[in-house]
Design a protein around this motif. Sequence first.
Motif, short mmCIF file in Angstrom:
data_model
loop_
_atom_site.label_atom_id
_atom_site.label_comp_id
_atom_site.label_asym_id
_atom_site.label_seq_id
_atom_site.Cartn_x
_atom_site.Cartn_y
_atom_site.Cartn_z
N GLY A 15 -15.53 -19.86 59.96
CA GLY A 15 -16.84 -19.72 59.34
C GLY A 15 -17.20 -18.27 59.12
O GLY A 15 -16.33 -17.39 59.07
N VAL A 16 -18.48 -17.95 59.02
CA VAL A 16 -18.92 -16.61 58.65
C VAL A 16 -18.49 -15.56 59.67
O VAL A 16 -18.23 -14.40 59.32
CB VAL A 16 -20.47 -16.60 58.47
CG1 VAL A 16 -21.19 -16.78 59.81
CG2 VAL A 16 -20.91 -15.30 57.78
N GLU A 17 -18.33 -15.95 60.94
CA GLU A 17 -17.91 -14.98 61.96
C GLU A 17 -16.45 -14.56 61.77
O GLU A 17 -16.03 -13.51 62.29
CB GLU A 17 -18.11 -15.57 63.36
CG GLU A 17 -19.56 -15.67 63.77
CD GLU A 17 -19.72 -16.14 65.21
OE1 GLU A 17 -18.76 -16.00 65.99
OE2 GLU A 17 -20.80 -16.65 65.54
N GLY A 18 -15.68 -15.33 61.05
CA GLY A 18 -14.29 -14.97 60.80
C GLY A 18 -14.16 -13.65 60.07
O GLY A 18 -13.20 -12.89 60.28
N ALA A 19 -15.14 -13.35 59.20
CA ALA A 19 -15.11 -12.08 58.47
C ALA A 19 -15.26 -10.89 59.42
O ALA A 19 -14.78 -9.79 59.12
CB ALA A 19 -16.23 -12.06 57.43
N HIS A 75 -21.12 -16.42 50.76
CA HIS A 75 -20.65 -17.80 50.61
C HIS A 75 -20.72 -18.57 51.93
O HIS A 75 -21.32 -19.66 52.00
CB HIS A 75 -19.20 -17.79 50.09
CG HIS A 75 -18.59 -19.16 49.99
ND1 HIS A 75 -18.96 -20.07 49.01
CD2 HIS A 75 -17.65 -19.78 50.75
CE1 HIS A 75 -18.28 -21.18 49.17
NE2 HIS A 75 -17.46 -21.03 50.22
N TYR A 76 -20.10 -18.02 52.98
CA TYR A 76 -20.07 -18.74 54.26
C TYR A 76 -21.38 -18.62 55.03
O TYR A 76 -21.72 -19.50 55.82
CB TYR A 76 -18.91 -18.23 55.11
CG TYR A 76 -17.55 -18.67 54.58
CD1 TYR A 76 -17.04 -19.93 54.86
CD2 TYR A 76 -16.80 -17.82 53.77
CE1 TYR A 76 -15.81 -20.34 54.36
CE2 TYR A 76 -15.57 -18.22 53.27
CZ TYR A 76 -15.08 -19.48 53.56
OH TYR A 76 -13.86 -19.88 53.05
N GLY A 77 -22.11 -17.51 54.79
CA GLY A 77 -23.41 -17.37 55.43
C GLY A 77 -24.38 -18.43 54.95
O GLY A 77 -25.19 -18.95 55.74
N SER A 78 -24.32 -18.78 53.66
CA SER A 78 -25.22 -19.80 53.11
C SER A 78 -24.94 -21.17 53.72
O SER A 78 -25.80 -22.06 53.67
CB SER A 78 -25.06 -19.87 51.59
OG SER A 78 -23.75 -20.26 51.23
N GLN A 79 -23.75 -21.35 54.30
CA GLN A 79 -23.39 -22.62 54.93
C GLN A 79 -23.70 -22.62 56.43
O GLN A 79 -23.45 -23.60 57.14
CB GLN A 79 -21.90 -22.90 54.74
CG GLN A 79 -21.48 -22.98 53.27
CD GLN A 79 -19.98 -23.09 53.10
OE1 GLN A 79 -19.25 -23.37 54.05
NE2 GLN A 79 -19.51 -22.87 51.88
#
Length: 454
Positions: free
Chosen positions: A424-428, A270-274
Amino acid sequence: MTEKNEIEISNPLGTEKIGKLIFSFGVPSVISQVVNALYNIVDQIFIGQGVGYLGNGATSVIMPITVLVMALALLMDQGAASYLSLKLGEGDKKSAAKGVGNAITILFLIGIVLTVLFNIFLEPLCLLFGATPDNMPYALEYGRIICCGVLFFTLDSGMSGLIRADGSPKYSMVGLLVGCITNIILDPIFIFVFHWGVKGAALATVIGQILNAIVCVSYIGKFKSVKLDASCFALDGRMLLRICSMGTSSFITQISIVIVMAVSNNVLVHYGSQSIYGADIPLTTLGIVMKVNMIVTAFVMGLSTGVQPIFGYNYGSNQRERVKQTFRIVLTVSTIFLIFAFLIFQFTPMSIVRLFGSESDLYNEFAVKCFRIYLLVIPLNGLQMVTRILFQSIGKAMQATVLSLARQIVFLVIPTILLPMVMGVEGALWASPLAEILAFLMALVMLKKYWKTI
């Protein structure tokens, strides 16, 4: 002389030097666990070189299914192994034998039921575990074959601990080595010679699992500490509840990994696509990092579960100082190993990334971030893992379960969902070090509370 006293005198678990016992039981268990972890990662290395990162993304989608199988297998394996050691320490061979037989019966049933269910529901499971439109065809092709080997994988994962607890750690190790070496040999043949792609990798894995299962099942008639007859395999509800309670911690640890991977995969997509990385790069690279980390974790878990018979027998025979001495040595060795792994992940991550294929600058950039952030505090991981296995081995199932549940679900899943909303994606990625710190503190508090009573 009572039967219990005779066992205490004859059984080396209660008399042999602790260091020698740890070496005898721990080393084969470490090799077994690491080899078991290598099954998936070997596939990923060859798929990365021969198919590409979409093929690797597919293995990340299927991996939660294999971990789910392992969760149910370890529920029986670790529970029955702990039960066997405790009952031998107490001198109750009849109950010990019955526990072994019941565990083996349930393992066969689990393997058959899961094989049917996974083949029926494979596509929706792939969607649940984060498959993208680009990697779904690879996931289905790889997954169909992997699901056909579920029964064999259940027996592999579910009998190794029992065999070790019976005093045959080398036999358990040999079975896993046979399977892994077969997989390593067949992977390049099927992928690069026959050009079967992800299907070839899956076939190599299943063939290795079949050979491993044959070795494990052959041991049923060779148990040394107990004598198995037909009555041992008749299911006993109360005994199974006791076994399951002692294996619940390992089950929760593995089932939580399934939940973590499902949440992480979907969050990354989800966040990677953004982001500039797209959906498939974060999904693939974190999958690689988690599998590499499974090898590191396998060392600590192998050492900890390998000494389960030492923990359980000496606790059951009231030799508590031997339990504590074993714990101190295992924790020290585990922490030193984790520090060494930490240095590799922080200073030479690209040397590992290249093993799985170097796709692009963006791919390499995010892969390096994954290693450095996700595995930032792994030296702390040893305390909570060894403490959990200690609690599980001495019958403190509730404490072991609470520690597993808190670390995997409360401390990891919740931040994995919340942090990407802000970062964003790095939060994961940052969710993992946060979880390790909190789990370390919790294990420290619990260990301090129960140490005097051990």
